[in-house]
Design a protein around this motif. Structure first.
Motif, PDB file in Angstrom:
ATOM      1  N   CYS A 157      48.852  27.148  34.379  1.00 55.30           N
ATOM      2  CA  CYS A 157      49.989  27.744  33.677  1.00 55.30           C
ATOM      3  C   CYS A 157      49.902  29.251  33.505  1.00 55.30           C
ATOM      4  N   GLY A 158      48.766  29.852  33.838  1.00 51.72           N
ATOM      5  CA  GLY A 158      48.624  31.297  33.741  1.00 51.72           C
ATOM      6  C   GLY A 158      48.174  31.803  32.383  1.00 51.72           C
ATOM      7  N   MET A 159      47.912  30.904  31.433  1.00 47.23           N
ATOM      8  CA  MET A 159      47.504  31.337  30.099  1.00 47.23           C
ATOM      9  C   MET A 159      46.174  32.076  30.155  1.00 47.23           C
ATOM     10  N   HIS A 160      46.128  33.250  29.527  1.00 46.25           N
ATOM     11  CA  HIS A 160      44.912  34.062  29.433  1.00 46.25           C
ATOM     12  C   HIS A 160      43.888  33.317  28.581  1.00 46.25           C
ATOM     13  N   MET A 161      42.693  33.132  29.135  1.00 42.72           N
ATOM     14  CA  MET A 161      41.622  32.415  28.436  1.00 42.72           C
ATOM     15  C   MET A 161      40.606  33.370  27.822  1.00 42.72           C
ATOM     16  N   GLY A 162      40.240  34.414  28.533  1.00 42.11           N
ATOM     17  CA  GLY A 162      39.198  35.332  28.084  1.00 42.11           C
ATOM     18  C   GLY A 162      38.660  36.113  29.255  1.00 42.11           C
ATOM     19  N   HIS A 163      37.321  36.260  29.289  1.00 38.75           N
ATOM     20  CA  HIS A 163      36.672  37.024  30.351  1.00 38.75           C
ATOM     21  C   HIS A 163      35.429  36.302  30.829  1.00 38.75           C
ATOM     22  N   VAL A 164      35.024  36.626  32.034  1.00 37.79           N
ATOM     23  CA  VAL A 164      33.800  36.050  32.601  1.00 37.79           C
ATOM     24  C   VAL A 164      32.831  37.193  32.915  1.00 37.79           C
ATOM     25  N   PHE A 165      31.576  36.975  32.523  1.00 35.63           N
ATOM     26  CA  PHE A 165      30.527  37.971  32.690  1.00 35.63           C
ATOM     27  C   PHE A 165      29.350  37.346  33.437  1.00 35.63           C
ATOM     28  N   ASN A 166      28.517  38.170  34.026  1.00 34.78           N
ATOM     29  CA  ASN A 166      27.377  37.650  34.786  1.00 34.78           C
ATOM     30  C   ASN A 166      26.071  37.729  33.982  1.00 34.78           C
ATOM     31  N   ASP A 167      26.155  37.473  32.679  1.00 36.69           N
ATOM     32  CA  ASP A 167      24.971  37.500  31.819  1.00 36.69           C
ATOM     33  C   ASP A 167      24.725  36.150  31.131  1.00 36.69           C
ATOM     34  N   GLY A 168      25.124  35.075  31.782  1.00 39.84           N
ATOM     35  CA  GLY A 168      24.968  33.736  31.220  1.00 39.84           C
ATOM     36  C   GLY A 168      23.684  33.052  31.654  1.00 39.84           C
ATOM     37  N   PRO A 169      23.518  31.823  31.212  1.00 43.25           N
ATOM     38  CA  PRO A 169      22.290  31.081  31.510  1.00 43.25           C
ATOM     39  C   PRO A 169      22.319  30.433  32.891  1.00 43.25           C
ATOM     40  N   PRO A 170      21.161  29.963  33.357  1.00 47.01           N
ATOM     41  CA  PRO A 170      21.122  29.167  34.589  1.00 47.01           C
ATOM     42  C   PRO A 170      21.917  27.880  34.360  1.00 47.01           C
ATOM     43  N   PRO A 171      22.430  27.245  35.358  1.00 52.66           N
ATOM     44  CA  PRO A 171      22.166  27.527  36.764  1.00 52.66           C
ATOM     45  C   PRO A 171      23.119  28.549  37.387  1.00 52.66           C
ATOM     46  N   GLU A 179      36.365  23.002  40.172  1.00 47.70           N
ATOM     47  CA  GLU A 179      36.738  24.112  41.045  1.00 47.70           C
ATOM     48  C   GLU A 179      38.251  24.352  41.013  1.00 47.70           C
ATOM     49  N   GLY A 180      38.638  25.601  41.124  1.00 50.56           N
ATOM     50  CA  GLY A 180      40.046  25.960  41.259  1.00 50.56           C
ATOM     51  C   GLY A 180      40.864  25.888  39.982  1.00 50.56           C
ATOM     52  N   LEU A 181      40.232  25.629  38.842  1.00 49.10           N
ATOM     53  CA  LEU A 181      40.980  25.507  37.589  1.00 49.10           C
ATOM     54  C   LEU A 181      41.214  26.843  36.900  1.00 49.10           C
ATOM     55  N   MET A 182      40.395  27.836  37.255  1.00 52.73           N
ATOM     56  CA  MET A 182      40.508  29.153  36.632  1.00 52.73           C
ATOM     57  C   MET A 182      40.853  30.198  37.672  1.00 52.73           C
ATOM     58  N   GLY A 183      41.755  31.086  37.307  1.00 50.76           N
ATOM     59  CA  GLY A 183      42.059  32.241  38.123  1.00 50.76           C
ATOM     60  C   GLY A 183      41.426  33.460  37.476  1.00 50.76           C
ATOM     61  N   VAL A 191      36.764  50.074  31.173  1.00 49.35           N
ATOM     62  CA  VAL A 191      35.791  49.649  32.180  1.00 49.35           C
ATOM     63  C   VAL A 191      36.300  48.366  32.822  1.00 49.35           C
ATOM     64  N   ALA A 192      35.849  48.117  34.023  1.00 48.03           N
ATOM     65  CA  ALA A 192      36.294  46.914  34.725  1.00 48.03           C
ATOM     66  C   ALA A 192      35.638  45.677  34.128  1.00 48.03           C
ATOM     67  N   ARG A 193      36.468  44.688  33.812  1.00 48.00           N
ATOM     68  CA  ARG A 193      35.995  43.370  33.385  1.00 48.00           C
ATOM     69  C   ARG A 193      36.775  42.340  34.186  1.00 48.00           C
ATOM     70  N   THR A 194      36.237  41.134  34.263  1.00 47.41           N
ATOM     71  CA  THR A 194      36.932  40.063  34.967  1.00 47.41           C
ATOM     72  C   THR A 194      37.603  39.172  33.942  1.00 47.41           C
ATOM     73  N   GLU A 195      38.923  39.208  33.938  1.00 46.24           N
ATOM     74  CA  GLU A 195      39.729  38.376  33.047  1.00 46.24           C
ATOM     75  C   GLU A 195      39.932  37.013  33.698  1.00 46.24           C
ATOM     76  N   CYS A 196      39.943  35.966  32.897  1.00 47.97           N
ATOM     77  CA  CYS A 196      40.196  34.638  33.462  1.00 47.97           C
ATOM     78  C   CYS A 196      41.412  34.007  32.797  1.00 47.97           C
ATOM     79  N   HIS A 197      42.098  33.196  33.579  1.00 51.88           N
ATOM     80  CA  HIS A 197      43.304  32.519  33.098  1.00 51.88           C
ATOM     81  C   HIS A 197      43.384  31.120  33.706  1.00 51.88           C
ATOM     82  N   CYS A 198      44.111  30.256  33.034  1.00 50.93           N
ATOM     83  CA  CYS A 198      44.336  28.896  33.524  1.00 50.93           C
ATOM     84  C   CYS A 198      45.139  28.984  34.818  1.00 50.93           C
ATOM     85  N   ALA A 199      44.628  28.389  35.883  1.00 48.75           N
ATOM     86  CA  ALA A 199      45.318  28.428  37.174  1.00 48.75           C
ATOM     87  C   ALA A 199      46.578  27.577  37.170  1.00 48.75           C
TER      88      ALA A 199
END
Length: 137
Positions: A105-119, A82-86, A95-103
Motif C-alpha cells: 500500500c505504500g505506507m511509510h514504515m521507518g528506516h533500515v540501517f546496516n547496524d543490526g544483529p546476525p544473520p 521477500e518483496g514485502l518492503m520497498g 544525510v542519506a538514509r534508506t526509508e522503507c515502506h509497505c510494498a
C-alpha cells in the motif's frame, strides 16, 4: 506478481484519512516518525506473533525476527518475506538514509540501517503506530 504476494492496495488521500487517525496518516503517508519509546508502539512487546501493516493488513514482521535495539522503536533483522518492503533514499535530515515502506500500500514504515544483529546485520527500525500486532494463539 507471484500468487503468494498481496495485491497492490491503492486509496485516495481522502480514503486514507478516513481509515487512519491523524497521527497514523502523518507517519504513514507524511513520512513522519513517532517519538521514541511512545507507549503502545510495540517497542517493548515480547509476545510471539505477527505485525501487520495498519494500512492494508499485509503481514510484514514476525516476533521471531524482532530484537531489542534500544532505540525506542520496534526493530527487526528482516521482514517476514521477500518483496514485502520497498525502499528509497531519504535525505530529510541532511544525510542519506534508506526509508522503507509497505510494498502493498505504500505506507511509510521507518528506516533500515546496516547496524543490526546476525544473520543479516540489518536493523529495520519501524514506527509502531503503522502496525497492528496479532499475538500467536
Amino acid at each position: 506478481m507471484p500468487d503468494n504476494m498481496p495485491r497492490r492496495v491503492t486509496r485516495t488521500e481522502r480514503e486514507w484519512r478516513e481509515l487512519l487517525t491523524e497521527q497514523e496518516f502523518a507517519v504513514g503517508f507524511g513520512e513522519g516518525t513517532e517519538r521514541a519509546f511512545t507507549p503502545g508502539n510495540f517497542e517493548s512487546e515480547k509476545r510471539k506473533g505477527i505485525y501487520h501493516c495498519k494500512g492494508c493488513d499485509t503481514p510484514l514482521w514476525s516476533s521471531e525476527h524482532k530484537f531489542d535495539s534500544g532505540t525506542g522503536w520496534p526493530s527487526f533483522w528482516r521482514p517476514i518475506g521477500e518483496g514485502l518492503m520497498g525502499t528509497k533514499t531519504d535525505y530529510k535530515i541532511g544525510v542519506a538514509r534508506t526509508e522503507c515502506h509497505c510494498a502493498t500500500c505504500g505506507m511509510h514504515m521507518g528506516h533500515v540501517f546496516n547496524d543490526g544483529p546476525p544473520p543479516t546485520g540489518m536493523r529495520w527500525c519501524i514506527n509502531g503506530i503503522v502496525l497492528d500486532f496479532r499475538p500467536a494463539e
